[in-house]
Design an enzyme around this catalytic site. Structure first.
Site, PDB file in Angstrom:
ATOM      1  CG  HIS A  26      50.756  76.163  19.887  1.00 45.65           C
ATOM      2  ND1 HIS A  26      50.298  74.884  19.711  1.00 45.65           N
ATOM      3  CD2 HIS A  26      50.837  76.704  18.656  1.00 45.65           C
ATOM      4  CE1 HIS A  26      50.095  74.662  18.424  1.00 45.65           C
ATOM      5  NE2 HIS A  26      50.424  75.749  17.762  1.00 45.65           N
ATOM      6  CG  HIS A  32      54.620  73.303  15.640  1.00 49.57           C
ATOM      7  ND1 HIS A  32      54.796  74.427  16.420  1.00 49.57           N
ATOM      8  CD2 HIS A  32      53.337  73.345  15.215  1.00 49.57           C
ATOM      9  CE1 HIS A  32      53.672  75.114  16.472  1.00 49.57           C
ATOM     10  NE2 HIS A  32      52.769  74.482  15.738  1.00 49.57           N
ATOM     11  CB  CYS A  67      44.863  75.519   9.413  1.00 46.86           C
ATOM     12  SG  CYS A  67      43.786  76.513  10.426  1.00 46.86           S
ATOM     13  CG  HIS A  69      49.550  71.298  14.491  1.00 47.70           C
ATOM     14  ND1 HIS A  69      48.391  71.648  15.158  1.00 47.70           N
ATOM     15  CD2 HIS A  69      50.371  72.364  14.549  1.00 47.70           C
ATOM     16  CE1 HIS A  69      48.528  72.881  15.609  1.00 47.70           C
ATOM     17  NE2 HIS A  69      49.709  73.345  15.257  1.00 47.70           N
ATOM     18  CD  GLU A  87      39.913  71.708  10.812  1.00 47.90           C
ATOM     19  OE1 GLU A  87      39.647  72.823  10.306  1.00 47.90           O
ATOM     20  OE2 GLU A  87      41.029  71.427  11.278  1.00 47.90           O
ATOM     21  CD  GLU A 111      49.750  78.458  15.722  1.00 48.53           C
ATOM     22  OE1 GLU A 111      50.714  77.698  15.473  1.00 48.53           O
ATOM     23  OE2 GLU A 111      48.597  78.051  15.849  1.00 48.53           O
ATOM     24  CD  GLU A 113      51.588  76.412  12.892  1.00 50.60           C
ATOM     25  OE1 GLU A 113      50.940  75.789  13.747  1.00 50.60           O
ATOM     26  OE2 GLU A 113      51.070  76.899  11.871  1.00 50.60           O
TER      27      GLU A 113
END
Length: 183
Positions: A26, A32, A67, A69, A87, A111, A113
């Site tokens: 980041h 990513h 959200c 990764h 979460e 970010e 992504e």
């Protein structure tokens, strides 16, 4: 961030090219793989979470239900289901909805992504992990559009971009829910 987490680095075609420390990725804006989950209730309202104030970026901002990764050696769907439960305390059947490529500045971090989107349905009451989310609420797409228009600073950068691009498609996906709850 107290623990070192790895993200999966990808090329523009979402092919794996390596891995990197999450914070490093980041800071340097490395591309990513990530995912975003959108959970709707039977009235067609989206479950939003307010990111915990202590998050390393975008803390205190409203965003989609969950959200995170991608994780090496795990299928995205498996990881998304697990993170949704961790979460927000929700176990919902989710399915792929789309793939979204974006790049956004988040304070000092970037970010960058390829974000795999998942959609699901649940009327369950969330039980958020306080390390992940400070609050939650449900909101109709029309209410959300008006609020994002009036106060974009209250929402994460990626959520605003995804909602803008996929608003109509999301409404079509949840229309059967709205019709059923109106009966």
């Amino acid at each position: 961030m107290s623990e070192q987490q790895q993200v999966i680095l990808v090329d523009e075609n979402d092919r794996v090219i390596g891995s990197a420390d999450k914070l490093d990725a980041h800071q340097k804006g490395m591309l990513h793989r990530a995912f975003s989950v959108f959970i709707f209730d039977s009235a067609g309202r989206l479950l939003l979470q307010k990111r915990a104030a202590g998050k390393y970026h975008s803390g205190g901002l409203w965003t989609n239900t969950c959200c995170s990764h991608a994780e090496e050696g795990r299928e995205l769907l498996e990881t998304a289901n697990r993170r949704l439960l961790e979460e927000m305390g929700i176990d919902a059947g989710i399915e792929p909805f789309g793939v979204f490529r974006y790049k956004a500045q988040c304070g000092e971090l970037v970010e960058n992504e390829i974000d795999h989107l998942f959609i699901g349905y649940s009327d369950a009451e969330p039980k958020p992990d306080p390390n992940e989310a400070d609050d939650w609420r449900r909101c109709s797409p029309d209410e959300l559009k008006a609020e994002i228009g009036a106060h974009p600073e209250r929402f994460t950068a990626w959520f605003r971009l995804i909602f803008e691009k996929y608003e109509d498609a999301l409404k079509k996906k949840i229309e059967p829910l709205r019709n059923a709850s109106a009966r």
